[in-house]
Design a protein around this motif. Structure first.
Motif, PDB file in Angstrom:
ATOM      1  N   LEU A 276       0.782  -1.100  -0.108  1.00 18.61           N
ATOM      2  CA  LEU A 276       0.071   0.096  -0.154  1.00 18.61           C
ATOM      3  C   LEU A 276       0.867   1.114   0.088  1.00 18.61           C
ATOM      4  N   LEU A 277       2.098   1.193   0.231  1.00 18.30           N
ATOM      5  CA  LEU A 277       3.060   2.212   0.221  1.00 18.30           C
ATOM      6  C   LEU A 277       2.835   3.091  -1.063  1.00 18.30           C
ATOM      7  N   PRO A 278       2.811   2.918  -2.214  1.00 16.68           N
ATOM      8  CA  PRO A 278       2.628   3.877  -3.120  1.00 16.68           C
ATOM      9  C   PRO A 278       1.211   4.438  -3.457  1.00 16.68           C
ATOM     10  N   ASP A 279       0.373   4.119  -2.359  1.00 11.22           N
ATOM     11  CA  ASP A 279      -1.199   4.374  -2.482  1.00 11.22           C
ATOM     12  C   ASP A 279      -1.845   4.096  -3.734  1.00 11.22           C
ATOM     13  N   PRO A 280      -1.799   2.701  -3.950  1.00  9.46           N
ATOM     14  CA  PRO A 280      -2.065   2.239  -5.417  1.00  9.46           C
ATOM     15  C   PRO A 280      -3.531   2.127  -5.754  1.00  9.46           C
ATOM     16  N   LYS A 281      -4.058   2.515  -7.082  1.00 10.99           N
ATOM     17  CA  LYS A 281      -5.522   2.233  -7.442  1.00 10.99           C
ATOM     18  C   LYS A 281      -5.733   0.853  -7.478  1.00 10.99           C
ATOM     19  N   LEU A 282      -4.861  -0.084  -7.767  1.00  9.25           N
ATOM     20  CA  LEU A 282      -5.055  -1.377  -7.770  1.00  9.25           C
ATOM     21  C   LEU A 282      -4.137  -2.296  -6.824  1.00  9.25           C
ATOM     22  N   LEU A 283      -4.402  -3.211  -6.048  1.00 11.17           N
ATOM     23  CA  LEU A 283      -3.973  -4.058  -5.158  1.00 11.17           C
ATOM     24  C   LEU A 283      -4.013  -5.588  -5.480  1.00 11.17           C
ATOM     25  N   ILE A 284      -2.767  -5.938  -5.604  1.00 11.02           N
ATOM     26  CA  ILE A 284      -2.904  -7.561  -6.161  1.00 11.02           C
ATOM     27  C   ILE A 284      -2.238  -8.353  -5.281  1.00 11.02           C
ATOM     28  N   LEU A 285      -2.995  -9.298  -4.700  1.00 13.03           N
ATOM     29  CA  LEU A 285      -2.452 -10.205  -3.463  1.00 13.03           C
ATOM     30  C   LEU A 285      -2.807 -11.636  -3.820  1.00 13.03           C
ATOM     31  N   ASP A 286      -1.574 -12.269  -3.792  1.00 10.49           N
ATOM     32  CA  ASP A 286      -1.667 -13.830  -4.435  1.00 10.49           C
ATOM     33  C   ASP A 286      -1.465 -14.566  -2.829  1.00 10.49           C
ATOM     34  N   GLU A 287      -2.674 -15.227  -2.715  1.00 14.28           N
ATOM     35  CA  GLU A 287      -2.759 -16.210  -1.657  1.00 14.28           C
ATOM     36  C   GLU A 287      -2.293 -15.649  -0.245  1.00 14.28           C
ATOM     37  N   PRO A 288      -3.193 -14.256   0.110  1.00 14.07           N
ATOM     38  CA  PRO A 288      -2.644 -13.603   1.388  1.00 14.07           C
ATOM     39  C   PRO A 288      -3.031 -14.321   2.449  1.00 14.07           C
ATOM     40  N   THR A 289      -3.779 -15.266   2.435  1.00 14.49           N
ATOM     41  CA  THR A 289      -4.218 -16.017   3.577  1.00 14.49           C
ATOM     42  C   THR A 289      -3.680 -17.261   3.701  1.00 14.49           C
ATOM     43  N   ASN A 290      -2.567 -17.856   3.086  1.00 14.64           N
ATOM     44  CA  ASN A 290      -1.890 -18.925   3.088  1.00 14.64           C
ATOM     45  C   ASN A 290      -1.393 -19.336   4.268  1.00 14.64           C
ATOM     46  N   GLY A 291      -1.478 -20.098   4.769  1.00 15.85           N
ATOM     47  CA  GLY A 291      -0.892 -20.812   6.057  1.00 15.85           C
ATOM     48  C   GLY A 291      -1.370 -20.047   7.584  1.00 15.85           C
ATOM     49  N   LEU A 292      -2.439 -19.182   7.433  1.00 14.32           N
ATOM     50  CA  LEU A 292      -3.185 -18.444   8.392  1.00 14.32           C
ATOM     51  C   LEU A 292      -3.899 -19.528   9.283  1.00 14.32           C
ATOM     52  N   ASP A 293      -3.990 -19.016  10.616  1.00 16.54           N
ATOM     53  CA  ASP A 293      -5.092 -19.855  11.232  1.00 16.54           C
ATOM     54  C   ASP A 293      -6.333 -18.979  11.142  1.00 16.54           C
ATOM     55  N   PRO A 294      -7.729 -19.446  11.521  1.00 14.44           N
ATOM     56  CA  PRO A 294      -8.876 -18.944  11.350  1.00 14.44           C
ATOM     57  C   PRO A 294      -8.844 -17.507  11.866  1.00 14.44           C
ATOM     58  N   SER A 295      -8.375 -17.187  12.794  1.00 13.06           N
ATOM     59  CA  SER A 295      -8.505 -15.868  13.453  1.00 13.06           C
ATOM     60  C   SER A 295      -7.609 -14.939  12.366  1.00 13.06           C
ATOM     61  N   GLY A 296      -6.428 -15.320  11.843  1.00 14.23           N
ATOM     62  CA  GLY A 296      -5.661 -14.656  10.812  1.00 14.23           C
ATOM     63  C   GLY A 296      -6.490 -14.454   9.416  1.00 14.23           C
ATOM     64  N   ILE A 297      -6.975 -15.400   9.292  1.00 12.68           N
ATOM     65  CA  ILE A 297      -8.026 -15.401   7.986  1.00 12.68           C
ATOM     66  C   ILE A 297      -9.164 -14.254   8.023  1.00 12.68           C
ATOM     67  N   VAL A 298      -9.707 -14.260   9.246  1.00 15.24           N
ATOM     68  CA  VAL A 298     -10.759 -13.205   9.344  1.00 15.24           C
ATOM     69  C   VAL A 298     -10.369 -12.016   9.501  1.00 15.24           C
ATOM     70  N   GLU A 299      -9.057 -11.679  10.046  1.00 16.15           N
ATOM     71  CA  GLU A 299      -8.505 -10.488  10.100  1.00 16.15           C
ATOM     72  C   GLU A 299      -8.025 -10.033   8.563  1.00 16.15           C
ATOM     73  N   ILE A 300      -7.566 -10.765   7.860  1.00 16.25           N
ATOM     74  CA  ILE A 300      -7.342 -10.104   6.501  1.00 16.25           C
ATOM     75  C   ILE A 300      -8.472 -10.061   5.486  1.00 16.25           C
ATOM     76  N   ARG A 301      -9.450 -11.084   5.854  1.00 16.36           N
ATOM     77  CA  ARG A 301     -10.813 -10.567   5.194  1.00 16.36           C
ATOM     78  C   ARG A 301     -11.355  -9.331   5.658  1.00 16.36           C
ATOM     79  N   ARG A 302     -11.159  -9.071   6.822  1.00 15.34           N
ATOM     80  CA  ARG A 302     -11.994  -7.774   7.299  1.00 15.34           C
ATOM     81  C   ARG A 302     -11.132  -6.458   6.594  1.00 15.34           C
ATOM     82  N   LEU A 303      -9.651  -6.788   6.424  1.00 20.77           N
ATOM     83  CA  LEU A 303      -8.760  -5.688   5.912  1.00 20.77           C
ATOM     84  C   LEU A 303      -9.207  -5.702   4.339  1.00 20.77           C
ATOM     85  N   LEU A 304      -9.298  -6.610   3.610  1.00 17.84           N
ATOM     86  CA  LEU A 304      -9.528  -6.581   2.289  1.00 17.84           C
ATOM     87  C   LEU A 304     -11.025  -5.782   1.806  1.00 17.84           C
TER      88      LEU A 304
END
Length: 316
Positions: free
Chosen positions: A144-172
């Motif tokens: 997010l540093l360049p303040d992008p118009k488009l953000l591309i995330l490849d498997e951002p929840t890979n390896g996360l536990d359920p609480s981590g998945i919920v956090e990333i989901r909320r962030l998205l």
């Protein structure tokens, strides 16, 4: 304007075809899910959009610019590909400051992105103390540093536990709510169904579906779960409904799952009554994205392996 557009996009690695004739158009704003079995071509597509891999044939545009000239649009694109790499002994803030300086970005962005990913107050801790979920959020902060118009995330929840998945989901969801377009690849269907507005399904390098998630869910079969008043009537009820043309399967807990199709629950109730069976409960169940995804892509590794072999023979 479409945020991404491809026409006949293909990529081959020797005898292996990663993508074949991919043509799609992705809308601006919201969260776009990119799903498919392992080896379906999702990561190859992402790398081509980022200018990391050149197409074998076809063309594609990101933010209106051709992927053959990534320098024209990459300043407006943020990306997290695979696991984020940081200097473990440095703090989150120091890592982000180093990245900002390398890209010629203002240091004022650091506080903004830390706030966006929920790491304010933890930014002075060394990254080696971070959990996997915190490292993923820090990776998104870096994207997010360049303040992008488009953000591309490849498997951002890979390896996360359920609480981590919920956090990333909320962030998205929050990032998409700010007006950005977020493309996220994943093999976790529950995650995609919960957060995405638009979906792209790829199988063996071929486009299977591209469109709103709601339109795909509309294809799922309508089911009704029923239970007779007396457990001893389960077998008789199943036989009765099957003889009348209903598709019936046991759920494993004393109930039956009936594919309703165009018929209504009242029709099921009347059919049971004709057989002298009283229903104790009747619950309409919406089909899941996972069901239709498995119908499109295959339900097991063996099925996928067999289908891939057949596809390879046809293209040989």
């Amino acid at each position: 304007m479409s945020v991404v557009m491809t026409a006949g996009l293909s990529r081959r690695f020797g005898d292996v075809t990663a993508l074949e004739g991919l043509t799609l158009e992705l809308p601006e704003a919201g969260v776009i899910g990119l799903v498919g079995p392992n080896g379906s071509g999702k990561s190859t597509l992402i790398r081509m959009l980022l200018g990391l891999v050149a197409p074998t044939s076809g063309e594609a545009y990101v933010l209106g610019e051709p992927i053959t000239a990534p320098g024209r649009y990459l300043d407006d694109v943020g990306a997290l590909v695979e696991n984020p790499a940081f200097v473990p002994g440095l703090s989150a803030r120091a890592n982000l400051l180093s990245l900002a300086r390398l890209r010629g970005l203002p240091s004022s962005r650091i506080d903004e992105v830390l706030q966006a990913v929920g790491l304010t107050g933890r930014d002075k801790e060394p990254v080696k103390r971070f959990s996997l979920g915190m490292k993923q959020r820090l990776g998104i902060a870096a994207a997010l540093l360049p303040d992008p118009k488009l953000l591309i995330l490849d498997e951002p929840t890979n390896g996360l536990d359920p609480s981590g998945i919920v956090e990333i989901r909320r962030l998205l969801a929050e990032l998409a709510g700010s007006g950005r377009t977020v493309i996220v690849s994943s093999h976790l269907l529950a995650e995609i169904e919960a957060v995405c507005d638009f979906l792209v399904v790829i199988r063996f390098g071929h486009l299977v579906y591209s469109g709103p998630v709601a339109d795909l869910l509309a294809r799922t079969r309508r089911r009704v779960e029923i239970a007779p008043e007396h457990d001893r009537d389960v077998s008789a009820l199943r036989s009765l409904l099957s003889e009348e043309g209903w598709e019936v399967e046991p759920t494993g807990d004393g109930r039956l799952s009936v594919v309703a199709g165009e018929r209504q629950g009242s029709d099921i109730n009347r059919a049971a009554a004709r057989g002298g069976i009283v229903l104790r409960s009747m619950t309409a169940v919406r089909g899941s994205l996972e069901e239709i995804f498995l119908e499109m892509t295959g339900s097991s590794d063996q099925e996928l392996t067999t289908a891939r072999a057949v596809a390879a023979q046809r293209s040989a």
